[in-house]
Design a protein around this motif. Structure first.
Motif, PDB file in Angstrom:
ATOM      1  N   LEU A   1       0.885  -1.220  -0.023  1.00  0.00           N
ATOM      2  CA  LEU A   1      -0.096   0.038   0.008  1.00  0.00           C
ATOM      3  C   LEU A   1       0.987   1.270  -0.008  1.00  0.00           C
ATOM      4  O   LEU A   1       1.887   1.268   0.741  1.00  0.00           O
ATOM      5  CB  LEU A   1      -0.772  -0.109   1.151  1.00  0.00           C
ATOM      6  CG  LEU A   1      -1.793   1.142   1.402  1.00  0.00           C
ATOM      7  CD1 LEU A   1      -3.113   1.127   0.331  1.00  0.00           C
ATOM      8  CD2 LEU A   1      -2.310   1.216   2.879  1.00  0.00           C
ATOM      9  N   ASP A   2       0.708   2.152  -0.816  1.00  0.00           N
ATOM     10  CA  ASP A   2       1.326   3.456  -0.843  1.00  0.00           C
ATOM     11  C   ASP A   2       0.525   4.604  -0.796  1.00  0.00           C
ATOM     12  O   ASP A   2      -0.325   4.993  -1.500  1.00  0.00           O
ATOM     13  CB  ASP A   2       1.953   3.609  -2.512  1.00  0.00           C
ATOM     14  CG  ASP A   2       2.944   4.524  -2.338  1.00  0.00           C
ATOM     15  OD1 ASP A   2       3.139   5.325  -1.292  1.00  0.00           O
ATOM     16  OD2 ASP A   2       3.557   5.117  -3.415  1.00  0.00           O
ATOM     17  N   LEU A   3       0.150   5.084   0.384  1.00  0.00           N
ATOM     18  CA  LEU A   3      -0.551   6.212   0.596  1.00  0.00           C
ATOM     19  C   LEU A   3       0.073   7.647   0.867  1.00  0.00           C
ATOM     20  O   LEU A   3      -0.636   8.678   0.694  1.00  0.00           O
ATOM     21  CB  LEU A   3      -1.115   6.025   2.011  1.00  0.00           C
ATOM     22  CG  LEU A   3      -2.198   5.093   2.352  1.00  0.00           C
ATOM     23  CD1 LEU A   3      -2.599   5.062   3.958  1.00  0.00           C
ATOM     24  CD2 LEU A   3      -3.433   5.430   1.445  1.00  0.00           C
ATOM     25  N   LYS A   4       1.570   7.568   0.668  1.00  0.00           N
ATOM     26  CA  LYS A   4       2.248   9.063   0.939  1.00  0.00           C
ATOM     27  C   LYS A   4       2.142   9.637   2.235  1.00  0.00           C
ATOM     28  O   LYS A   4       2.315  10.611   2.504  1.00  0.00           O
ATOM     29  CB  LYS A   4       1.729   9.740  -0.319  1.00  0.00           C
ATOM     30  CG  LYS A   4       1.951   9.594  -1.757  1.00  0.00           C
ATOM     31  CD  LYS A   4       2.902   9.004  -2.142  1.00  0.00           C
ATOM     32  CE  LYS A   4       3.057   8.568  -3.859  1.00  0.00           C
ATOM     33  NZ  LYS A   4       4.151   7.956  -4.094  1.00  0.00           N
ATOM     34  N   LYS A   5       1.430   8.858   3.009  1.00  0.00           N
ATOM     35  CA  LYS A   5       1.445   9.094   4.599  1.00  0.00           C
ATOM     36  C   LYS A   5       1.574   8.024   5.308  1.00  0.00           C
ATOM     37  O   LYS A   5       1.381   6.685   4.878  1.00  0.00           O
ATOM     38  CB  LYS A   5      -0.066   9.619   4.840  1.00  0.00           C
ATOM     39  CG  LYS A   5      -0.381  11.140   4.092  1.00  0.00           C
ATOM     40  CD  LYS A   5       0.117  12.211   4.708  1.00  0.00           C
ATOM     41  CE  LYS A   5      -0.289  13.396   3.931  1.00  0.00           C
ATOM     42  NZ  LYS A   5      -1.555  13.806   4.235  1.00  0.00           N
ATOM     43  N   PRO A   6       2.080   8.248   6.642  1.00  0.00           N
ATOM     44  CA  PRO A   6       2.383   6.960   7.334  1.00  0.00           C
ATOM     45  C   PRO A   6       0.939   6.355   7.710  1.00  0.00           C
ATOM     46  O   PRO A   6      -0.153   6.986   7.927  1.00  0.00           O
ATOM     47  CB  PRO A   6       3.017   7.565   8.581  1.00  0.00           C
ATOM     48  CG  PRO A   6       3.367   8.807   8.557  1.00  0.00           C
ATOM     49  CD  PRO A   6       2.496   9.393   7.151  1.00  0.00           C
ATOM     50  N   PHE A   7       1.142   5.050   8.138  1.00  0.00           N
ATOM     51  CA  PHE A   7      -0.184   4.305   8.551  1.00  0.00           C
ATOM     52  C   PHE A   7       0.283   3.263   9.449  1.00  0.00           C
ATOM     53  O   PHE A   7       1.191   2.941   9.710  1.00  0.00           O
ATOM     54  CB  PHE A   7      -0.997   3.621   7.333  1.00  0.00           C
ATOM     55  CG  PHE A   7      -0.359   2.173   6.668  1.00  0.00           C
ATOM     56  CD1 PHE A   7      -0.520   1.013   7.305  1.00  0.00           C
ATOM     57  CD2 PHE A   7       0.634   2.282   5.687  1.00  0.00           C
ATOM     58  CE1 PHE A   7       0.085  -0.212   6.915  1.00  0.00           C
ATOM     59  CE2 PHE A   7       1.306   1.029   4.994  1.00  0.00           C
ATOM     60  CZ  PHE A   7       0.988   0.089   5.867  1.00  0.00           C
ATOM     61  N   MET A   8      -0.949   3.114  10.559  1.00  0.00           N
ATOM     62  CA  MET A   8      -0.773   2.353  11.587  1.00  0.00           C
ATOM     63  C   MET A   8      -1.763   1.100  11.459  1.00  0.00           C
ATOM     64  O   MET A   8      -2.946   1.323  10.800  1.00  0.00           O
ATOM     65  CB  MET A   8      -1.142   3.090  12.615  1.00  0.00           C
ATOM     66  CG  MET A   8      -1.019   2.661  14.177  1.00  0.00           C
ATOM     67  SD  MET A   8      -1.149   3.948  15.498  1.00  0.00           S
ATOM     68  CE  MET A   8       0.865   4.472  15.336  1.00  0.00           C
ATOM     69  N   LEU A   9      -1.439   0.015  11.842  1.00  0.00           N
ATOM     70  CA  LEU A   9      -2.005  -1.109  11.969  1.00  0.00           C
ATOM     71  C   LEU A   9      -2.686  -1.512  13.283  1.00  0.00           C
ATOM     72  O   LEU A   9      -2.083  -1.361  14.189  1.00  0.00           O
ATOM     73  CB  LEU A   9      -1.340  -2.342  11.473  1.00  0.00           C
ATOM     74  CG  LEU A   9      -1.983  -3.752  11.374  1.00  0.00           C
ATOM     75  CD1 LEU A   9      -3.062  -3.821  10.584  1.00  0.00           C
ATOM     76  CD2 LEU A   9      -1.149  -4.926  11.212  1.00  0.00           C
ATOM     77  N   SER A  10      -4.106  -1.726  13.344  1.00  0.00           N
ATOM     78  CA  SER A  10      -4.703  -1.973  14.541  1.00  0.00           C
ATOM     79  C   SER A  10      -5.698  -2.851  14.465  1.00  0.00           C
ATOM     80  O   SER A  10      -6.009  -3.516  13.338  1.00  0.00           O
ATOM     81  CB  SER A  10      -5.451  -0.608  15.108  1.00  0.00           C
ATOM     82  OG  SER A  10      -6.054  -0.743  16.398  1.00  0.00           O
ATOM     83  N   GLY A  11      -6.214  -3.605  15.380  1.00  0.00           N
ATOM     84  CA  GLY A  11      -7.443  -4.416  15.524  1.00  0.00           C
ATOM     85  C   GLY A  11      -6.972  -5.870  15.791  1.00  0.00           C
ATOM     86  O   GLY A  11      -6.298  -6.777  14.861  1.00  0.00           O
ATOM     87  N   GLY A  12      -7.283  -6.383  17.092  1.00  0.00           N
ATOM     88  CA  GLY A  12      -6.703  -7.863  17.278  1.00  0.00           C
ATOM     89  C   GLY A  12      -5.402  -8.125  17.445  1.00  0.00           C
ATOM     90  O   GLY A  12      -5.207  -9.263  17.575  1.00  0.00           O
ATOM     91  N   LEU A  13      -4.679  -7.238  17.769  1.00  0.00           N
ATOM     92  CA  LEU A  13      -2.879  -7.532  17.882  1.00  0.00           C
ATOM     93  C   LEU A  13      -2.707  -7.958  19.267  1.00  0.00           C
ATOM     94  O   LEU A  13      -3.393  -7.417  20.291  1.00  0.00           O
ATOM     95  CB  LEU A  13      -2.335  -6.361  17.472  1.00  0.00           C
ATOM     96  CG  LEU A  13      -2.317  -5.831  16.004  1.00  0.00           C
ATOM     97  CD1 LEU A  13      -1.607  -4.659  15.721  1.00  0.00           C
ATOM     98  CD2 LEU A  13      -2.022  -6.771  15.043  1.00  0.00           C
ATOM     99  N   ASN A  14      -1.930  -8.832  19.424  1.00  0.00           N
ATOM    100  CA  ASN A  14      -1.601  -9.340  20.730  1.00  0.00           C
ATOM    101  C   ASN A  14       0.061  -9.751  20.414  1.00  0.00           C
ATOM    102  O   ASN A  14       0.776  -9.926  19.430  1.00  0.00           O
ATOM    103  CB  ASN A  14      -2.344 -10.510  21.349  1.00  0.00           C
ATOM    104  CG  ASN A  14      -2.585 -11.568  20.282  1.00  0.00           C
ATOM    105  OD1 ASN A  14      -1.799 -12.055  19.742  1.00  0.00           O
ATOM    106  ND2 ASN A  14      -3.856 -11.816  20.152  1.00  0.00           N
ATOM    107  N   MET A  15       0.437 -10.307  21.729  1.00  0.00           N
ATOM    108  CA  MET A  15       1.938 -10.763  21.758  1.00  0.00           C
ATOM    109  C   MET A  15       2.194 -11.904  20.853  1.00  0.00           C
ATOM    110  O   MET A  15       3.410 -12.326  20.253  1.00  0.00           O
ATOM    111  CB  MET A  15       2.128 -11.538  23.053  1.00  0.00           C
ATOM    112  CG  MET A  15       2.234 -10.523  24.109  1.00  0.00           C
ATOM    113  SD  MET A  15       3.882  -9.976  24.187  1.00  0.00           S
ATOM    114  CE  MET A  15       4.667 -11.190  25.037  1.00  0.00           C
TER     115      MET A  15
END
Length: 221
Positions: free
Chosen positions: A157-171
């Protein structure tokens, strides 16, 4: 994996905020949404923000909040970012940015590839995009539901902006999530809770230590 930024969202107590700061969180999120079990009142939010100021970026998460509400948070809490996690239009983001002079993060709910088109639309205004899973049926909160989406959708993915991943993440799944998505930034909420809405300082420290250790191992390789 290198230079991964970590945001711990939904902090509501001094001990969990301190754990996040001590363990090296890059961003800390305060939730201003009464329906959420992570909601904080303005008085508590001010204390928590003061703990974090100068140590991590302070993110104020709101859901379809009016400009008066945003102004009050801006004046009393002084966040570095406003995170819009509702159905706010790009024009609302632009207005808040101009009025308050803060950076803007927009959450995009994802279930399939077509949802990514919204990100291109919002990235014109937002400084950062956060990709979260669409809430499950019956949920009355837009995030922090502990569910994930197909991380591979974000690959290349190339948004030209930083992106953050979220949703159901864990160790257990964060390394795989980063590998599949290519994300350089991750957002944790339910993944460091001992029960819904209740953060665990030990889980916060352990998670951040794991990310740092994984990064160190990647550099060695």
């Amino acid at each position: 994996m290198s230079d991964i930024k970590v945001k711990i969202c939904g902090l509501s107590t001094e001990d969990t905020m301190q754990a996040a700061l001590d363990a090296g969180a890059d961003m800390v999120g305060l939730v201003f949404f009464p329906k959420s079990p992570r909601h904080v009142n303005l008085s508590d939010a001010c204390k928590l923000a003061d703990m974090a100021r100068g140590k991590a970026d302070i993110v104020a998460l709101t859901v379809n909040m009016d400009l008066d509400g945003l102004s009050r948070i801006n004046e009393l809490v002084g966040p570095d970012y406003f995170q819009f996690h509702g159905s706010e239009a790009p024009e609302s983001l632009a207005a808040a940015k101009v009025m308050h002079g803060k950076k803007i993060m927009k959450a995009i709910s994802v279930s399939d590839k077509s949802d990514l088109e919204q990100a291109l639309y919002y990235s014109i205004v937002a400084d950062r995009i956060l990709f979260d899973a669409k809430p499950p049926a019956g949920s009355d909160i837009p995030g922090g539901n502990g569910v994930s989406f197909d991380w591979a959708l974000l690959e290349d993915l190339d948004l030209k902006k930083p992106f953050m991943l979220s949703g159901g993440l864990n160790m257990d799944n964060v390394a795989e999530a980063i590998r599949l998505s290519g994300a350089k930034e991750i957002d944790l909420s339910s993944g460091v809770e001992r029960e819904r809405g209740v953060k665990d300082p030990a889980l916060i420290r352990s998670f951040l230590a794991k990310v740092k250790n994984t990064q160190a191992e990647a550099v060695k390789e």
